[in-house]
Design a protein around this motif. Structure first.
Motif, PDB file in Angstrom:
ATOM      1  N   THR A  43      76.379  52.462  63.039  1.00  0.00           N
ATOM      2  CA  THR A  43      75.788  51.664  61.965  1.00  0.00           C
ATOM      3  C   THR A  43      75.986  52.369  60.634  1.00  0.00           C
ATOM      4  O   THR A  43      75.955  53.606  60.553  1.00  0.00           O
ATOM      5  CB  THR A  43      74.284  51.431  62.198  1.00  0.00           C
ATOM      6  N   GLY A  44      76.163  51.598  59.570  1.00  0.00           N
ATOM      7  CA  GLY A  44      76.308  52.157  58.231  1.00  0.00           C
ATOM      8  C   GLY A  44      74.997  52.151  57.467  1.00  0.00           C
ATOM      9  O   GLY A  44      74.012  51.524  57.885  1.00  0.00           O
ATOM     10  N   GLU A  45      75.018  52.834  56.319  1.00  0.00           N
ATOM     11  CA  GLU A  45      73.801  52.931  55.504  1.00  0.00           C
ATOM     12  C   GLU A  45      73.799  51.948  54.339  1.00  0.00           C
ATOM     13  O   GLU A  45      73.015  52.089  53.397  1.00  0.00           O
ATOM     14  CB  GLU A  45      73.555  54.358  55.008  1.00  0.00           C
ATOM     15  N   VAL A  46      74.664  50.936  54.418  1.00  0.00           N
ATOM     16  CA  VAL A  46      74.729  49.800  53.490  1.00  0.00           C
ATOM     17  C   VAL A  46      74.591  50.237  52.019  1.00  0.00           C
ATOM     18  O   VAL A  46      73.999  49.544  51.200  1.00  0.00           O
ATOM     19  CB  VAL A  46      73.692  48.698  53.848  1.00  0.00           C
ATOM     20  N   TYR A  47      75.174  51.375  51.680  1.00  0.00           N
ATOM     21  CA  TYR A  47      75.142  51.937  50.319  1.00  0.00           C
ATOM     22  C   TYR A  47      73.732  52.297  49.864  1.00  0.00           C
ATOM     23  O   TYR A  47      73.469  52.402  48.668  1.00  0.00           O
ATOM     24  CB  TYR A  47      75.817  51.024  49.312  1.00  0.00           C
ATOM     25  N   GLU A  48      72.819  52.515  50.822  1.00  0.00           N
ATOM     26  CA  GLU A  48      71.498  53.058  50.506  1.00  0.00           C
ATOM     27  C   GLU A  48      71.431  54.419  51.200  1.00  0.00           C
ATOM     28  O   GLU A  48      71.014  54.536  52.345  1.00  0.00           O
ATOM     29  CB  GLU A  48      70.401  52.110  50.977  1.00  0.00           C
ATOM     30  N   ARG A  49      71.867  55.453  50.476  1.00  0.00           N
ATOM     31  CA  ARG A  49      72.215  56.727  51.087  1.00  0.00           C
ATOM     32  C   ARG A  49      71.084  57.362  51.901  1.00  0.00           C
ATOM     33  O   ARG A  49      71.325  57.892  52.986  1.00  0.00           O
ATOM     34  CB  ARG A  49      72.710  57.691  49.999  1.00  0.00           C
ATOM     35  N   GLU A  50      69.870  57.339  51.390  1.00  0.00           N
ATOM     36  CA  GLU A  50      68.780  58.018  52.081  1.00  0.00           C
ATOM     37  C   GLU A  50      68.452  57.371  53.427  1.00  0.00           C
ATOM     38  O   GLU A  50      67.805  57.991  54.279  1.00  0.00           O
ATOM     39  CB  GLU A  50      67.536  58.068  51.202  1.00  0.00           C
ATOM     40  N   MET A  51      68.899  56.140  53.625  1.00  0.00           N
ATOM     41  CA  MET A  51      68.694  55.483  54.909  1.00  0.00           C
ATOM     42  C   MET A  51      69.285  56.307  56.054  1.00  0.00           C
ATOM     43  O   MET A  51      68.761  56.321  57.173  1.00  0.00           O
ATOM     44  CB  MET A  51      69.325  54.089  54.874  1.00  0.00           C
ATOM     45  N   ALA A  52      70.387  57.017  55.775  1.00  0.00           N
ATOM     46  CA  ALA A  52      71.050  57.790  56.822  1.00  0.00           C
ATOM     47  C   ALA A  52      70.173  58.918  57.361  1.00  0.00           C
ATOM     48  O   ALA A  52      70.355  59.376  58.493  1.00  0.00           O
ATOM     49  CB  ALA A  52      72.361  58.368  56.296  1.00  0.00           C
ATOM     50  N   GLY A  86      72.104  65.297  66.645  1.00  0.00           N
ATOM     51  CA  GLY A  86      72.795  65.957  65.542  1.00  0.00           C
ATOM     52  C   GLY A  86      72.636  65.212  64.229  1.00  0.00           C
ATOM     53  O   GLY A  86      72.629  63.986  64.190  1.00  0.00           O
ATOM     54  N   ASN A  87      72.514  65.982  63.140  1.00  0.00           N
ATOM     55  CA  ASN A  87      72.420  65.432  61.787  1.00  0.00           C
ATOM     56  C   ASN A  87      73.725  65.775  61.073  1.00  0.00           C
ATOM     57  O   ASN A  87      74.042  66.961  60.887  1.00  0.00           O
ATOM     58  CB  ASN A  87      71.214  66.031  61.060  1.00  0.00           C
ATOM     59  N   TYR A  88      74.464  64.750  60.652  1.00  0.00           N
ATOM     60  CA  TYR A  88      75.813  64.952  60.120  1.00  0.00           C
ATOM     61  C   TYR A  88      75.855  65.006  58.583  1.00  0.00           C
ATOM     62  O   TYR A  88      76.925  64.951  57.994  1.00  0.00           O
ATOM     63  CB  TYR A  88      76.766  63.925  60.747  1.00  0.00           C
ATOM     64  N   GLY A  89      74.682  65.132  57.961  1.00  0.00           N
ATOM     65  CA  GLY A  89      74.622  65.619  56.599  1.00  0.00           C
ATOM     66  C   GLY A  89      74.628  64.632  55.469  1.00  0.00           C
ATOM     67  O   GLY A  89      74.312  65.008  54.335  1.00  0.00           O
ATOM     68  N   TRP A  90      75.013  63.375  55.710  1.00  0.00           N
ATOM     69  CA  TRP A  90      75.033  62.418  54.601  1.00  0.00           C
ATOM     70  C   TRP A  90      73.603  61.991  54.281  1.00  0.00           C
ATOM     71  O   TRP A  90      72.831  61.734  55.187  1.00  0.00           O
ATOM     72  CB  TRP A  90      75.880  61.202  54.969  1.00  0.00           C
ATOM     73  N   PRO A  91      73.208  61.963  53.000  1.00  0.00           N
ATOM     74  CA  PRO A  91      73.982  62.211  51.786  1.00  0.00           C
ATOM     75  C   PRO A  91      73.765  63.600  51.192  1.00  0.00           C
ATOM     76  O   PRO A  91      73.958  63.813  49.996  1.00  0.00           O
ATOM     77  CB  PRO A  91      73.424  61.156  50.837  1.00  0.00           C
ATOM     78  N   ARG A  92      73.353  64.574  52.016  1.00  0.00           N
ATOM     79  CA  ARG A  92      73.078  65.916  51.491  1.00  0.00           C
ATOM     80  C   ARG A  92      74.324  66.610  50.980  1.00  0.00           C
ATOM     81  O   ARG A  92      74.249  67.555  50.195  1.00  0.00           O
ATOM     82  CB  ARG A  92      72.404  66.768  52.561  1.00  0.00           C
ATOM     83  N   GLY A  93      75.483  66.154  51.434  1.00  0.00           N
ATOM     84  CA  GLY A  93      76.738  66.733  50.974  1.00  0.00           C
ATOM     85  C   GLY A  93      77.895  66.141  51.742  1.00  0.00           C
ATOM     86  O   GLY A  93      77.710  65.289  52.613  1.00  0.00           O
TER      87      GLY A  93
END
Length: 352
Positions: free
Chosen positions: A152-161, A241-248
């Motif tokens: 699933t994507g974060e629909v351009y709402e970054r913190e959703m990830a 696992g946490n793959y880091g988006w949007p932290r970097g």
């Protein structure tokens, strides 16, 4: 066909042959094909983003199912998968965007009735979608454990990830009936969706399991302006696992986040990925090429030892899957609104 297009086609086939591959077109005239599902006994299903599933068998292309979808941007009818015990359990699963009752993405299943598929029911609902239609994720595949994995994507709402209360920006793991899969890493955690398998994803597009170790690999789109450009990724997916988006982007070197197995600093927005003949193959959309990634190391310690282009000249490539006949299948995606349409597009290619 004009002389220029004829020469372009020859060039594409020459590159495939130079890499020891032979490419042939097995279906054409499709509209933005997204995923393939191979049928026992021959033939395959292919989803088209505007809402159709086609049945390709014996050189013929027929209509298998047509589903109502919200078709805009990157949304519509996306992933396909067959039940692990198909056809004894006669279900075909699909990922789609719908508008009626509120815009969202969902996983549905169809009952297989020979030459047709009939909508059976929704098995997972409420995956975020937005009117722009971007970052919907959409890949679905059954793993070796018999569970259904969903990107699933974060629909351009970054913190959703990073939000464990949201299904967006994740890889999910559910049973064939749509329930949270046993052993999921966030089962029982207060406020967390129990379907979540991994988080911190921007727009994951591919799923593939290593044929010997059973490890899960995924392809993912990096930023396209909101945090720079490029850094598209290939990831080894770990439960929880946490793959880091949007932290970097890229390799963060932070123990809280999983660094990518491989990334492309200048960008190679990927479609699906697949293991075939001992290597990992990655389809490229804007990159308009099929890459072969040679892996070294072993379970839990993989690294990419080499990357080479093995097919180009057909435009945007989205799906790549190893077929039951030993061939590698690839779809073009030139009619998705972002490509240059070539004669016969869109196509399914068979590589040997």
């Amino acid at each position: 066909m004009t002389r220029r297009r004829f020469l372009q086609a020859l060039s594409a086939l020459a590159l495939a042959r130079a890499q020891g591959l032979r490419a042939e077109v097995v279906a054409e005239g499709l509209e933005a094909p997204w995923a393939l599902a191979f049928l026992p006994g021959g033939g395959f299903l292919v989803s088209e983003r505007p809402g159709r599933v086609r049945l390709v068998r014996g050189g013929r292309v027929g209509l298998y199912a047509e589903l109502p979808v919200y078709h805009r941007g990157e949304s519509g009818l996306l992933g396909l998968a067959l039940h692990p015990r198909f056809p004894q359990v006669p279900y075909v699963y699909a990922y789609r965007t719908v508008e009626e009752g509120g815009l969202r993405n969902q996983v549905v299943r169809l009952r297989h009735e020979g030459e047709r598929g009939v909508l059976d029911r929704v098995i997972l609902d409420g995956i975020p979608a937005r009117p722009h239609g971007l970052h919907s994720g959409g890949r679905i595949a059954f793993g070796p454990d018999g569970m259904l994995y969903v990107t699933t994507g974060e629909v351009y709402e970054r913190e959703m990830a990073q939000d464990l209360a949201s299904l967006g920006g994740k890889i999910l793991r559910i049973t064939p009936e749509g329930e949270p899969a046993p052993g999921n890493p966030f089962l029982g955690r207060r406020g967390a969706r129990p379907e979540i398998y991994s988080l911190g994803h921007r727009n994951p597009q591919g799923l593939a399991w290593h044929p010997e170790t059973g490890e899960l690999f995924s392809s993912e789109h990096g930023p396209s302006g909101e945090q720079g450009f490029g850094h598209d990724e290939v990831n080894l997916i770990l439960p929880g696992g946490n793959y880091g988006w949007p932290r970097g982007v890229g390799r963060l070197g932070d123990a809280r986040y999983q660094d990518p197995l491989h990334f492309f600093p200048q960008g190679f927005p990927p479609g699906n990925l697949a293991f075939w003949r001992g290597a990992l193959y990655l389809a490229g959309l804007r990159g308009e090429a099929l890459l072969r990634l040679t892996l070294s190391g072993g379970k839990g310690a993989w690294r990419v030892a080499g990357v080479e282009t093995v097919l180009s000249g057909f435009g945007r490539l989205r799906e790549v899957q190893a077929g039951p006949d030993g061939a590698l299948y690839v779809t073009t995606s030139n009619r998705d609104g972002r490509g240059r349409v070539r004669p016969g597009d869109d196509k399914v290619l068979r590589l040997l």
